[in-house]
Design a protein around this motif. Structure first.
Motif, PDB file in Angstrom:
ATOM      1  N   ARG A  74       0.820  -1.216   0.000  1.00 15.89           N
ATOM      2  CA  ARG A  74       0.000   0.000   0.000  1.00 15.89           C
ATOM      3  C   ARG A  74       0.850   1.261   0.000  1.00 15.89           C
ATOM      4  NH1 ARG A  74      -1.545  -3.716   3.390  1.00 15.89           N
ATOM      5  NH2 ARG A  74      -3.667  -4.536   3.413  1.00 15.89           N
TER       6      ARG A  74
ATOM      7  N   ARG B 208      -2.459   0.832  14.547  1.00 18.17           N
ATOM      8  CA  ARG B 208      -3.404   0.733  15.649  1.00 18.17           C
ATOM      9  C   ARG B 208      -3.228   1.927  16.604  1.00 18.17           C
ATOM     10  NH1 ARG B 208      -5.373  -4.126  17.020  1.00 18.17           N
ATOM     11  NH2 ARG B 208      -5.820  -3.935  14.824  1.00 18.17           N
TER      12      ARG B 208
ATOM     13  N   SER C 249     -15.402   3.701   3.295  1.00 12.74           N
ATOM     14  CA  SER C 249     -16.588   4.166   4.014  1.00 12.74           C
ATOM     15  C   SER C 249     -16.397   4.115   5.529  1.00 12.74           C
ATOM     16  CB  SER C 249     -17.797   3.328   3.613  1.00 12.74           C
ATOM     17  OG  SER C 249     -17.570   1.966   3.928  1.00 12.74           O
ATOM     18  N   ASP C 250     -15.455   3.292   6.000  1.00 14.64           N
ATOM     19  CA  ASP C 250     -15.253   3.142   7.440  1.00 14.64           C
ATOM     20  C   ASP C 250     -14.134   4.036   7.979  1.00 14.64           C
ATOM     21  OD1 ASP C 250     -17.058   0.822   8.157  1.00 14.64           O
ATOM     22  OD2 ASP C 250     -15.953  -0.013   6.472  1.00 14.64           O
TER      23      ASP C 250
ATOM     24  N   THR D  71      -6.750  -2.584   0.764  1.00 17.51           N
ATOM     25  CA  THR D  71      -7.579  -2.335   1.937  1.00 17.51           C
ATOM     26  C   THR D  71      -6.923  -1.273   2.819  1.00 17.51           C
ATOM     27  OG1 THR D  71      -6.473  -4.161   3.080  1.00 17.51           O
ATOM     28  CG2 THR D  71      -8.546  -4.657   1.954  1.00 17.51           C
ATOM     29  N   LEU D  72      -7.733  -0.688   3.671  1.00 14.52           N
ATOM     30  CA  LEU D  72      -7.243   0.301   4.626  1.00 14.52           C
ATOM     31  C   LEU D  72      -6.397  -0.402   5.682  1.00 14.52           C
ATOM     32  CD1 LEU D  72      -7.400   3.230   5.800  1.00 14.52           C
ATOM     33  CD2 LEU D  72      -9.403   2.449   7.080  1.00 14.52           C
ATOM     34  N   MET D  73      -5.167   0.048   5.872  1.00 19.41           N
ATOM     35  CA  MET D  73      -4.312  -0.578   6.883  1.00 19.41           C
ATOM     36  C   MET D  73      -4.726  -0.088   8.269  1.00 19.41           C
ATOM     37  SD  MET D  73      -2.043  -2.377   8.250  1.00 19.41           S
ATOM     38  CE  MET D  73      -1.666  -3.304   6.781  1.00 19.41           C
ATOM     39  N   THR D  74      -5.016  -1.025   9.149  1.00 16.84           N
ATOM     40  CA  THR D  74      -5.492  -0.655  10.485  1.00 16.84           C
ATOM     41  C   THR D  74      -4.737  -1.382  11.590  1.00 16.84           C
ATOM     42  OG1 THR D  74      -7.171  -2.401  10.395  1.00 16.84           O
ATOM     43  CG2 THR D  74      -7.827  -0.220   9.637  1.00 16.84           C
ATOM     44  N   ARG D  75      -3.748  -2.184  11.210  1.00 16.81           N
ATOM     45  CA  ARG D  75      -3.094  -3.002  12.231  1.00 16.81           C
ATOM     46  C   ARG D  75      -1.635  -2.600  12.431  1.00 16.81           C
ATOM     47  NH1 ARG D  75      -6.108  -7.432  13.654  1.00 16.81           N
ATOM     48  NH2 ARG D  75      -4.369  -8.802  14.069  1.00 16.81           N
TER      49      ARG D  75
ATOM     50  N   GLN E 239      -5.641  -8.615   6.577  1.00 18.00           N
ATOM     51  CA  GLN E 239      -4.762  -8.164   7.657  1.00 18.00           C
ATOM     52  C   GLN E 239      -4.907  -9.003   8.921  1.00 18.00           C
ATOM     53  OE1 GLN E 239      -5.143  -3.867   8.247  1.00 18.00           O
ATOM     54  NE2 GLN E 239      -5.686  -3.661   6.091  1.00 18.00           N
TER      55      GLN E 239
ATOM     56  N   LEU F   4     -11.399   5.467  16.356  1.00 19.24           N
ATOM     57  CA  LEU F   4     -10.726   4.430  17.133  1.00 19.24           C
ATOM     58  C   LEU F   4      -9.258   4.752  17.378  1.00 19.24           C
ATOM     59  CD1 LEU F   4     -12.217   1.248  15.436  1.00 19.24           C
ATOM     60  CD2 LEU F   4     -12.518   1.905  17.819  1.00 19.24           C
TER      61      LEU F   4
ATOM     62  N   VAL G 255     -13.057  -1.852  13.270  1.00 18.91           N
ATOM     63  CA  VAL G 255     -12.819  -0.734  12.348  1.00 18.91           C
ATOM     64  C   VAL G 255     -13.907  -0.647  11.290  1.00 18.91           C
ATOM     65  CG1 VAL G 255     -11.226   0.232  10.667  1.00 18.91           C
ATOM     66  CG2 VAL G 255     -10.335  -0.892  12.708  1.00 18.91           C
TER      67      VAL G 255
ATOM     68  N   ARG H  83     -14.772   5.897  11.204  1.00 19.80           N
ATOM     69  CA  ARG H  83     -14.790   4.989  12.350  1.00 19.80           C
ATOM     70  C   ARG H  83     -13.352   4.682  12.799  1.00 19.80           C
ATOM     71  NH1 ARG H  83     -18.734   1.398  14.154  1.00 19.80           N
ATOM     72  NH2 ARG H  83     -17.909  -0.449  15.175  1.00 19.80           N
ATOM     73  N   TYR H  84     -12.471   4.455  11.821  1.00 13.76           N
ATOM     74  CA  TYR H  84     -11.068   4.207  12.135  1.00 13.76           C
ATOM     75  C   TYR H  84     -10.459   5.424  12.839  1.00 13.76           C
ATOM     76  CZ  TYR H  84      -6.028   3.812  11.321  1.00 13.76           C
ATOM     77  OH  TYR H  84      -4.664   3.797  11.486  1.00 13.76           O
TER      78      TYR H  84
ATOM     79  N   GLU I  41     -11.963  -6.224  10.921  1.00 13.09           N
ATOM     80  CA  GLU I  41     -10.928  -5.616  10.099  1.00 13.09           C
ATOM     81  C   GLU I  41     -10.803  -6.378   8.778  1.00 13.09           C
ATOM     82  OE1 GLU I  41      -7.425  -3.776  12.198  1.00 13.09           O
ATOM     83  OE2 GLU I  41      -8.049  -5.189  13.715  1.00 13.09           O
TER      84      GLU I  41
END
Lengths: 153, 142
Positions: free
Chosen positions: A62, A82, A135-136, A74-78, B102, A143, B44, A139-140, B98
């Protein structure tokens, strides 16, 4: 050229110019600062480099210098994402500030501090694009309230 | 004291809940915890869900079925399940997690045997048996 601009290319150009300016200021008359600044600068440099690498490693395919996210990822969230939404920018700021402290050059320190508003604005531009793509994203953002540096900024 | 949300048994899992909604949430968590390592998954991405059904057995089977479909289509590994309403005719809630790419997978393939899902009320609340088949090469939940 319009594609370059649409992807946020001018932010990248500005970023590179800013980096060179800091490098020039920091190393125009290299010298070591006092002991406290050397310790603080070293710690910040190590942490900043680690933070940037952790962010880049998490992003993987990404990774892009542009504010516009790549297609079909995808959106990296980890991982470090985090704890901060733009850890690479945060790492760059901290590491440049660390190197500037090591040299003790006040212009370099000032220019490094100037990266904070620069990356704040660049990440704002990026977040508008991310919110359009994912769309999320709001929300991310709720968080993960820290934008650049985990638990700090 | 830890509250037991579900336990694995031969050929499936037993889920528990003080209310019917909690039972559905725990059963969903039990199923998806067999597929993904949900320990560090954050809520998320969230999606609303509605599942039809006339009996509690049907409702739970369809609720899990809808979750499977959502997970597959939206590419989300859900770990947070919220049931807003369970009533005759349908269950309404949401699932959050999520992106699948991932979240570490558990290396299992799993298919819930919907016709054998069983829900019953106990003196302490609610209980469900959710049978599933695992590890077959052609069985895919997500």
């Amino acid at each position: 050229m319009s594609n370059f601009a649409e992807r946020g290319g001018w932010w990248v150009v500005g970023q590179v110019v800013w980096f060179f300016a800091i490098g020039f200021a920091a190393f125009r008359s290299p010298r070591l600062s006092n002991e406290t600044m050397v310790i603080a600068g070293s710690a910040m440099t190590v942490y900043g480099v680690w933070l940037s690498f952790a962010g880049a490693r998490a992003l993987g395919e990404r990774l892009t210098p542009y504010p516009e996210p790549l297609d079909e990822v995808t959106l990296m969230t980890r991982g470090v994402y985090r704890h901060a939404r733009h850890p690479i920018y945060g790492g760059v700021i901290v590491s440049f500030l660390g190197v500037s402290l090591l040299t003790g050059d006040s212009l370099a320190i000032g220019l490094s501090l100037g990266l904070v508003p620069f990356f704040w604005l660049k990440s704002s531009s990026e977040e508008r694009r991310l919110a359009d793509r994912y769309s999320d994203y709001d929300r991310y953002r709720d968080l993960v309230p820290k934008r650049l540096i985990p638990w700090i900024l | 004291m830890d509250i037991v949300r579900f336990e694995l048994v031969d050929g499936g899992l037993f889920a528990y809940g003080m209310t019917l909604g909690e039972l559905f949430e725990n059963a969903a968590f039990g199923v998806f915890s067999q597929l993904f390592d949900l320990r560090d998954v954050s809520p998320v991405q969230s999606r609303p869900l509605v599942a039809p059904g006339d009996t509690n057995n049907e409702l739970l089977a369809n609720w899990i079925d809808e979750l499977q479909a959502m997970s597959r289509l939206e590419r989300i590994a859900p770990s947070y399940f919220v049931v807003d309403r369970v009533e005759e005719g349908g269950v309404q809630g949401s699932a959050a997690g999520e992106p699948i790419d991932q979240v570490p997978e558990m290396g299992k393939r799993l298919a819930v045997v919907a016709r054998d899902v069983e829900v019953s009320q106990t003196p302490d609340g609610w209980w469900a048996s959710v049978p599933f088949l695992t590890s077959g090469p052609d069985l895919r939940l997500v």
